[in-house]
Design a protein around this motif. Sequence first.
Motif, mmCIF file in Angstrom:
data_model
loop_
_atom_site.group_PDB
_atom_site.id
_atom_site.type_symbol
_atom_site.label_atom_id
_atom_site.label_comp_id
_atom_site.label_asym_id
_atom_site.label_seq_id
_atom_site.Cartn_x
_atom_site.Cartn_y
_atom_site.Cartn_z
ATOM 1 N N LEU A 1 0.831 -1.205 0.000
ATOM 2 C CA LEU A 1 0.000 0.000 0.000
ATOM 3 C C LEU A 1 0.868 1.259 0.000
ATOM 4 O O LEU A 1 0.546 2.251 -0.674
ATOM 5 C CB LEU A 1 -0.926 -0.003 1.220
ATOM 6 N N GLU A 2 1.955 1.218 0.741
ATOM 7 C CA GLU A 2 2.886 2.349 0.756
ATOM 8 C C GLU A 2 3.466 2.574 -0.642
ATOM 9 O O GLU A 2 3.620 3.712 -1.086
ATOM 10 C CB GLU A 2 4.005 2.096 1.772
ATOM 11 N N GLY A 3 3.770 1.463 -1.330
ATOM 12 C CA GLY A 3 4.295 1.567 -2.688
ATOM 13 C C GLY A 3 3.287 2.136 -3.664
ATOM 14 O O GLY A 3 3.666 2.648 -4.731
ATOM 15 N N LEU A 4 2.009 2.069 -3.319
ATOM 16 C CA LEU A 4 0.958 2.622 -4.176
ATOM 17 C C LEU A 4 0.588 4.048 -3.790
ATOM 18 O O LEU A 4 -0.375 4.606 -4.315
ATOM 19 C CB LEU A 4 -0.292 1.732 -4.106
ATOM 20 N N GLY A 5 1.348 4.640 -2.859
ATOM 21 C CA GLY A 5 1.139 6.041 -2.519
ATOM 22 C C GLY A 5 0.388 6.295 -1.232
ATOM 23 O O GLY A 5 0.044 7.453 -0.951
ATOM 24 N N CYS A 6 0.118 5.272 -0.434
ATOM 25 C CA CYS A 6 -0.591 5.464 0.834
ATOM 26 C C CYS A 6 0.403 5.867 1.929
ATOM 27 O O CYS A 6 1.546 5.397 1.960
ATOM 28 C CB CYS A 6 -1.326 4.192 1.239
ATOM 29 N N ASP A 7 -0.058 6.718 2.838
ATOM 30 C CA ASP A 7 0.787 7.212 3.924
ATOM 31 C C ASP A 7 1.011 6.100 4.948
ATOM 32 O O ASP A 7 0.041 5.627 5.566
ATOM 33 C CB ASP A 7 0.107 8.410 4.580
ATOM 34 N N PRO A 8 2.261 5.673 5.178
ATOM 35 C CA PRO A 8 2.517 4.590 6.158
ATOM 36 C C PRO A 8 2.136 4.982 7.581
ATOM 37 O O PRO A 8 1.896 4.114 8.432
ATOM 38 C CB PRO A 8 4.035 4.352 6.025
ATOM 39 N N PHE A 9 2.070 6.293 7.839
ATOM 40 C CA PHE A 9 1.684 6.758 9.174
ATOM 41 C C PHE A 9 0.267 6.314 9.523
ATOM 42 O O PHE A 9 -0.075 6.166 10.696
ATOM 43 C CB PHE A 9 1.792 8.287 9.232
#
Length: 422
Positions: free
Chosen positions: A381-389
């Motif tokens: 999901l992070e690789g797809l642009g979602c904020d890991p926070f």
Amino acid sequence: MKKLLMMLIFVMAFSANADAQGFLKRLKDRAVERVKQKVEDKVDREVSKASDEVLDGEKSSKKSSKNSEDAESGDETSDPQTSTSSDFKRGEVILFQDDFTAETVGEFPSKWDLLDGNAEVKTIGGVKAVEVTNNGVITPLIKEKGAYLPEEFTIEYEFYYWTGGKDDIGSNDMKLTLASNTDRSRWAGYYGDGVAFCLVHGVYDTLDHHYAYNNGNGNETKDTRFEYKFKKGWNKVALSFNKRALKVYINGQRIVNLPRVLQPTWMSFQVPYEYENLTFIRNVVIAKGAVALYDRNEQSMTAVEKAIAETGKFVTNNILFETGKATLKPESMEEIQKVADYMKKNPQARFEVQGHTDNQGSDKVNDPLSQQRAEAVVKALEGLGCDPFNMRAVGKGSHEPVADNKTEAGRAKNRRVEFIKK
């Protein structure tokens, strides 16, 4: 004497031969005549047969042409038009029903309210029905104020259609209106902010059938025409609304299929003009429940939004890993993309991403494996642009099953990823 005798014999022989030849000639002439007669008879028969076939062909052609004309004319013997689907199913719980059999002829129907014009119970063909006249508007008499239509409902009714034989009445329309406001003191109208959907069908020889609806996109009312040849007599109309999708069926065949319409709140019938003995309605049923929604993909973006809105979480069995590993299979990315779309659309939302396994293997293996799988999803999901926070990976192992681990089907349900909104 001897010469005389010989002459007599010769004369007799010649006479006999002449008779024989005459006989043979007459025989030949008769045979020729019979053959000639047979030929003429045969010719007569063939001509007669050919003539009959031509006449029969003309009759058949005329009959076929007449049938075609009848079919095009929409008379009472022709079948109504068909469409692509007949999947209508009445809702499970009846909220309102009136067949008018218990009503008194000449009175206003007791289960209805009048917003404008006139309405009266009459009989047509020995059957009781309500007639609406003088720009009349009627609505079911529901005691509760405001909206009463649920988010899933069906409406059914029958109306009488004239295909001809009525003089000096022009054309007439009947409108089923589904309002989107809560003011039931007046007719919601045909167009406008207060109308979710309005079905207009001609009651007398008109092809001006159409419907208007509001899909909630800028409150713009859309108008669409449809062609349908009603049969003379009673025709059944059925409507299904399921959260957003609206479908209309006439005589069992679907003619309207709208994917998104504003939530209706209440309904009414409106009949313009002042003609009498024209517009009749009977067998009205409103029920809770509707034709099932058709989703191209159960786990579509709409499904993600819907699940989170209704339950606060999205659960999926479509994120797959290699057996015994935390390596995502390529086909899992389509599902993860849908979750990513939701998260980017809602950047303030925070989620706990839970990994769950079945009970095959020990907790010593499954607990860390579920944690690693949850972390793999967060990384994707992070690789797809979602904020890991906004994401926290949590491994649940096999400790929270949702199905029986004794069956393969149950174990497949337990192998899942849950996105819990915090």
